[in-house]
Write a protein that holds these residues in place. Structure first.
Motif, PDB file in Angstrom:
ATOM      1  N   PRO A  49     -11.004  19.478   4.212  1.00 18.86           N
ATOM      2  CA  PRO A  49     -12.087  18.560   3.837  1.00 18.86           C
ATOM      3  C   PRO A  49     -13.246  19.292   3.165  1.00 18.86           C
ATOM      4  O   PRO A  49     -13.676  20.338   3.629  1.00 18.86           O
ATOM      5  CB  PRO A  49     -12.538  17.947   5.161  1.00 18.86           C
ATOM      6  N   ALA A  87     -13.336  13.497   2.666  1.00 19.97           N
ATOM      7  CA  ALA A  87     -12.671  12.784   3.766  1.00 19.97           C
ATOM      8  C   ALA A  87     -12.124  11.428   3.335  1.00 19.97           C
ATOM      9  O   ALA A  87     -11.000  11.079   3.720  1.00 19.97           O
ATOM     10  CB  ALA A  87     -13.635  12.622   4.946  1.00 19.97           C
ATOM     11  N   ILE A  90      -8.902  11.989   1.543  1.00 25.26           N
ATOM     12  CA  ILE A  90      -7.879  12.528   2.449  1.00 25.26           C
ATOM     13  C   ILE A  90      -7.317  11.410   3.323  1.00 25.26           C
ATOM     14  O   ILE A  90      -6.096  11.304   3.501  1.00 25.26           O
ATOM     15  CB  ILE A  90      -8.463  13.678   3.299  1.00 25.26           C
ATOM     16  N   VAL A  91      -8.191  10.567   3.864  1.00 26.83           N
ATOM     17  CA  VAL A  91      -7.732   9.452   4.702  1.00 26.83           C
ATOM     18  C   VAL A  91      -6.791   8.550   3.906  1.00 26.83           C
ATOM     19  O   VAL A  91      -5.720   8.170   4.387  1.00 26.83           O
ATOM     20  CB  VAL A  91      -8.926   8.654   5.266  1.00 26.83           C
ATOM     21  N   PHE A 126     -12.391  17.269  10.244  1.00 33.66           N
ATOM     22  CA  PHE A 126     -11.227  16.434  10.548  1.00 33.66           C
ATOM     23  C   PHE A 126     -11.514  15.564  11.769  1.00 33.66           C
ATOM     24  O   PHE A 126     -11.274  14.363  11.755  1.00 33.66           O
ATOM     25  CB  PHE A 126      -9.977  17.285  10.775  1.00 33.66           C
ATOM     26  N   VAL A 130     -12.121  12.314   9.603  1.00 33.70           N
ATOM     27  CA  VAL A 130     -10.769  11.882   9.230  1.00 33.70           C
ATOM     28  C   VAL A 130     -10.058  11.216  10.400  1.00 33.70           C
ATOM     29  O   VAL A 130      -9.618  10.069  10.303  1.00 33.70           O
ATOM     30  CB  VAL A 130      -9.932  13.063   8.676  1.00 33.70           C
TER      31      VAL A 130
END
Length: 140
Positions: A49, A87, A90-91, A126, A130
């Motif tokens: 992240p 984030a 990424i999610v 994270f 996340v």
């Protein structure tokens, strides 16, 4: 930077081939499972992240993800992937990952050779940004 850098690390067949191979292995495992309880199936992901990282660290994370895309020297699991970005991206990438739809657990893998402060930042981001958005389905 917008979006997320994604890198599947296949043994063969390219990124799509690796995902297809992983899905085929998961399906075969589910079909062969004879136990009463559902089988435990997990997938590894390296998540980098950017949110809590400074500019230089973000560049290093992005370089790591991009260089891994071209690193065929070491054998890796076809289900492994590197996700580098903010984030939100990424999610979304994790939610769209077809392999993760078929596993019971997500295991966060830390990149080798990174200093402890990077690992601390990765874990903190994270955990804070996340994991809560992934829901309980993959987090045990």
């Amino acid at each position: 930077m917008t979006g997320v850098q994604t890198c599947a690390l296949p043994i063969s067949g390219g990124a799509r081939g690796a995902r297809s191979d992983s899905l085929a292995l998961i399906e075969a495992y589910w079909n062969a499972h004879a136990g009463e309880a559902p089988p435990r199936i997990l997938a590894n992901r390296i998540v980098l992240p950017f949110d809590g990282a400074d500019g230089a660290t973000r560049e290093r994370y992005e370089d790591f993800a991009l260089s891994a895309r071209h690193d065929d020297a070491a054998p890796r699991s076809p289900a492994s992937a590197i996700l580098a970005g903010f984030a939100d991206a990424i999610v979304e990438a994790l939610r769209r990952d077809p392999v993760l739809l078929h596993v019971t657990e997500l295991r966060l893998a830390l990149p080798r050779g990174f200093p402890p402060r990077d690992h601390e930042q990765i874990l903190a981001d994270f955990r804070r940004l996340v994991a809560p958005r992934l829901g309980h389905g993959l987090l045990h």
